[in-house]
Design a protein around this motif. Structure first.
Motif, mmCIF file in Angstrom:
data_model
loop_
_atom_site.group_PDB
_atom_site.id
_atom_site.type_symbol
_atom_site.label_atom_id
_atom_site.label_comp_id
_atom_site.label_asym_id
_atom_site.label_seq_id
_atom_site.Cartn_x
_atom_site.Cartn_y
_atom_site.Cartn_z
ATOM 1 N N SER A 123 84.354 77.701 16.646
ATOM 2 C CA SER A 123 85.597 78.566 16.282
ATOM 3 C C SER A 123 85.110 79.196 15.061
ATOM 4 N N ALA A 124 84.295 78.667 13.989
ATOM 5 C CA ALA A 124 84.070 79.263 12.766
ATOM 6 C C ALA A 124 82.828 80.373 13.035
ATOM 7 N N ALA A 125 82.096 80.339 13.868
ATOM 8 C CA ALA A 125 81.102 81.447 14.441
ATOM 9 C C ALA A 125 81.698 82.473 15.034
ATOM 10 N N THR A 126 82.842 82.387 15.874
ATOM 11 C CA THR A 126 83.566 83.335 16.417
ATOM 12 C C THR A 126 84.367 84.115 15.462
ATOM 13 N N TYR A 127 84.993 83.478 14.545
ATOM 14 C CA TYR A 127 85.785 84.078 13.363
ATOM 15 C C TYR A 127 84.870 84.915 12.520
ATOM 16 N N THR A 128 83.601 84.424 12.088
ATOM 17 C CA THR A 128 82.822 85.088 11.475
ATOM 18 C C THR A 128 82.212 86.441 12.243
ATOM 19 N N THR A 129 81.901 86.329 13.566
ATOM 20 C CA THR A 129 81.573 87.721 14.100
ATOM 21 C C THR A 129 82.607 88.536 14.425
ATOM 22 N N ALA A 173 92.196 86.145 16.691
ATOM 23 C CA ALA A 173 92.492 85.749 15.363
ATOM 24 C C ALA A 173 93.451 85.066 15.158
ATOM 25 N N LEU A 174 94.882 85.102 16.120
ATOM 26 C CA LEU A 174 95.843 84.193 15.935
ATOM 27 C C LEU A 174 95.451 82.691 16.306
ATOM 28 N N GLU A 175 94.649 82.802 17.334
ATOM 29 C CA GLU A 175 94.207 81.452 17.816
ATOM 30 C C GLU A 175 93.455 80.542 17.045
ATOM 31 N N LEU A 176 92.688 81.356 16.155
ATOM 32 C CA LEU A 176 91.912 80.571 15.064
ATOM 33 C C LEU A 176 92.532 80.604 13.929
ATOM 34 N N GLY A 177 93.607 81.009 13.549
ATOM 35 C CA GLY A 177 94.617 80.669 12.519
ATOM 36 C C GLY A 177 94.351 81.540 11.176
ATOM 37 N N MET A 178 93.540 82.434 11.317
ATOM 38 C CA MET A 178 93.099 83.387 9.990
ATOM 39 C C MET A 178 92.808 82.727 8.960
ATOM 40 N N GLN A 430 78.785 79.477 29.030
ATOM 41 C CA GLN A 430 78.611 81.035 29.190
ATOM 42 C C GLN A 430 79.071 81.661 27.656
ATOM 43 N N GLN A 431 78.973 80.935 26.732
ATOM 44 C CA GLN A 431 78.948 81.432 25.403
ATOM 45 C C GLN A 431 77.472 81.229 24.683
ATOM 46 N N ASP A 432 77.444 81.836 23.647
ATOM 47 C CA ASP A 432 76.354 81.572 22.728
ATOM 48 C C ASP A 432 77.107 81.985 21.408
ATOM 49 N N ASN A 433 76.956 80.893 20.547
ATOM 50 C CA ASN A 433 77.467 80.889 18.958
ATOM 51 C C ASN A 433 78.861 81.456 18.901
ATOM 52 N N GLY A 434 79.649 81.009 19.978
ATOM 53 C CA GLY A 434 81.178 81.440 19.804
ATOM 54 C C GLY A 434 81.503 82.770 20.514
ATOM 55 N N ILE A 435 80.517 83.382 20.889
ATOM 56 C CA ILE A 435 80.812 84.657 21.743
ATOM 57 C C ILE A 435 80.429 84.476 23.169
ATOM 58 N N TRP A 436 81.363 84.841 23.986
ATOM 59 C CA TRP A 436 81.037 84.837 25.666
ATOM 60 C C TRP A 436 80.362 85.996 26.110
ATOM 61 N N GLY A 453 87.749 82.357 26.985
ATOM 62 C CA GLY A 453 86.900 81.331 26.751
ATOM 63 C C GLY A 453 87.176 80.135 25.645
ATOM 64 N N LEU A 454 87.473 80.861 24.377
ATOM 65 C CA LEU A 454 88.040 80.274 23.529
ATOM 66 C C LEU A 454 89.209 79.396 23.565
ATOM 67 N N SER A 455 90.406 80.205 24.228
ATOM 68 C CA SER A 455 91.630 79.715 24.190
ATOM 69 C C SER A 455 91.426 78.654 25.235
ATOM 70 N N ALA A 456 90.709 78.667 26.358
ATOM 71 C CA ALA A 456 90.733 77.483 27.372
ATOM 72 C C ALA A 456 89.922 76.239 26.589
ATOM 73 N N LEU A 457 89.305 76.410 25.750
ATOM 74 C CA LEU A 457 88.304 75.185 25.236
ATOM 75 C C LEU A 457 89.301 74.663 24.268
ATOM 76 N N ARG A 458 90.040 75.482 23.416
ATOM 77 C CA ARG A 458 90.966 74.927 22.328
ATOM 78 C C ARG A 458 92.020 74.312 23.127
#
Length: 469
Positions: A123-129, A173-178, A430-436, A453-458
């Motif tokens: 999740s942190a990697a997704t947010y950073t990207t 962004a809302l999924e990750l809580g900003m 199907q993801q690499d460092n938080g990006i699908w 992908g992220l919302s399904a895992l969370r």
């Protein structure tokens, strides 16, 4: 004063400990050999000769060793059964693991070391990207646009945010809580309103200047989730649904993808809309029967057969329909027919014949093409390619609340757990460092895929969580 348990023989619950475990593994050989040696030494030399004496010792040793092995196996089986009973007593809710118990040897009251799983890092990697790829574009007509294009790998240079990319980016962004100020919901919301078309609604970049229902519903859902003005949302939702008719939108009303997207978006943005029961009923009526899976009802890409041809069952469209109908049931309620059809869709998914549920055909991603008459040139068609992340949709469908009860009724609880675990594994791969990644094509990093992908895992992580321990 109570005595301490004998740690060498049993654990504090009275189950077999290290000594019994050792005996169960190596004891039979040692015991058998000891009996053999003892009999060789004790039996008289004249007992039918050396051959008979050694044969009797070997048979006795083998028999004793086998008996010791069986006794150890019985103790291990009882311990395993007791563990399973503890899991059930600890609240095993349809495959959810029981809370962690202190490891053997950890003193009462001592904290057990807990290692975080991989999801926080992902999740942190997704947010950073997402923050690094945020695009700012000064449009001479619409003003400052802050958001994302359709995909993260678009060409360098001035990149103009799109309605689709920015809506999915806002969802992520809302999924990750900003967690910090690198992304601001207010800026993204303003951008989406500025991207609204002059006559209302939103469209994909390839769709031109006419609002399209599936994109409008997507944007309205993201705006509602971010807390946009409900009166503005209701006005846009009404315009969208007024245009969603066989006369004005002949292609969209027949497509499962469009109708389910409309349902999900409007349930967030305009839960009082009179169009919602109509969309729900159209989806229920569009289910088809699949003889290959016990004549269960499911969905294909279309809600009406194309020119008399049969509609082919589709796992991704069935999962989309199950998710949309589940959400509609929470807001609108449901009658017996809607509930039965939704549960039939669940049963259809659970009857997947694939031998390996982390790579079966139901999880194969695919695409469809939406063709509409061009809004300006009637001799041309507007073509939109829609790609489907099937594994993510199957995860979301298998996480709807009624699935455990339906699986138990079908006596397929073990299959449900296996299918869910396999679908989650497929999403993760199907993801690499938080990006699908949608491999093999241009624009291989679409934001919609990362969101799904992220919302399904969370969602799966929340479903698996149990407090206590």
């Amino acid at each position: 004063m109570p005595t301490a348990p004998m740690r060498g023989n049993t654990d504090p619950t009275g189950r077999p400990g290290r000594l019994v475990a050792w005996l169960g593994t190596f004891g039979p050989v040692a015991v058998g050999y000891a009996v053999f040696q003892a009999l060789v030494g004790l039996l008289p030399d004249g007992l039918f000769g050396d051959t008979a004496r050694y044969s009797l010792a070997v048979v006795s040793g083998l028999g004793t060793g086998i008996s010791a092995w069986l006794a150890g196996a019985l103790l291990r089986a009882r311990a395993s059964a007791a563990d399973r009973a503890d899991d059930r007593a600890g609240g095993d809710l349809g495959g959810v693991p029981s809370p962690r118990r202190p490891a053997a040897g950890v003193a009462a009251g001592a904290a057990e070391p807990v290692v975080p799983g991989p999801l926080p890092g992902l999740s942190a990697a997704t947010y950073t990207t997402l923050a690094d790829r945020l695009a700012v574009f000064d449009d001479p007509l619409r003003g400052r646009l802050v958001g994302w294009p359709h995909a993260l790998d678009e060409q360098s240079g001035p990149v103009r945010p799109t309605a689709t990319g920015t809506a999915y980016g806002l969802h992520i962004a809302l999924e990750l809580g900003m967690p910090d100020g690198r992304l601001r919901a207010s800026e993204l919301v303003r951008t989406l309103w500025r991207l609204r078309l002059p006559e209302g609604g939103w469209a994909a970049r390839s769709q031109g200047s006419v609002g399209r229902p599936e994109v409008t519903a997507l944007v309205l859902g993201a705006l509602a989730r971010a807390g946009a003005d409900p009166h503005l949302l209701a006005t846009e939702a009404e315009r969208c649904t007024e245009r969603f008719s066989h006369e004005l939108e002949p292609a969209g009303v027949e497509l499962t993808h469009v109708v389910t997207t409309m349902l999900r978006g409007l349930l967030r943005a305009a839960p009082d809309s009179p169009a919602l029961p109509l969309l729900r009923d159209a989806l229920v009526d569009g289910a088809v029967t699949d003889p290959a899976r016990g004549h269960r009802r499911c969905w294909g890409s279309r809600l009406t057969p194309p020119r008399g041809r049969a509609v082919a069952p589709s796992a991704v469209h069935t999962a989309q329909a199950v998710v949309a109908l589940d959400r509609a049931a929470r807001v609108l309620g449901e009658d017996a027919n809607a509930r039965a059809t939704r549960e039939e869709g669940i049963r259809w998914l659970l009857s997947c014949p694939g031998p390996a549920h982390d790579g079966c055909d139901d999880l194969e991603s695919g695409h469809e093409t939406v063709r509409r008459p061009h809004p300006v040139d009637a001799s041309r068609h507007e073509v939109l390619s829609v790609r489907h992340f099937s594994a993510a949709w199957v995860v979301r469908a298998l996480l709807t609340p009624d699935v455990p009860a339906v699986a138990a009724d079908e006596e397929r609880e073990a299959v449900r757990q296996e299918m869910l675990a396999g679908a989650v594994a497929s999403v993760w791969r199907q993801q690499d460092n938080g990006i699908w990644t949608w491999g093999g094509v241009d624009l291989a990093y679409p934001l919609w895929m990362t969101y799904q992908g992220l919302s399904a895992l969370r969602a799966h992580a929340v479903w698996m969580y149990q407090p206590g321990g």
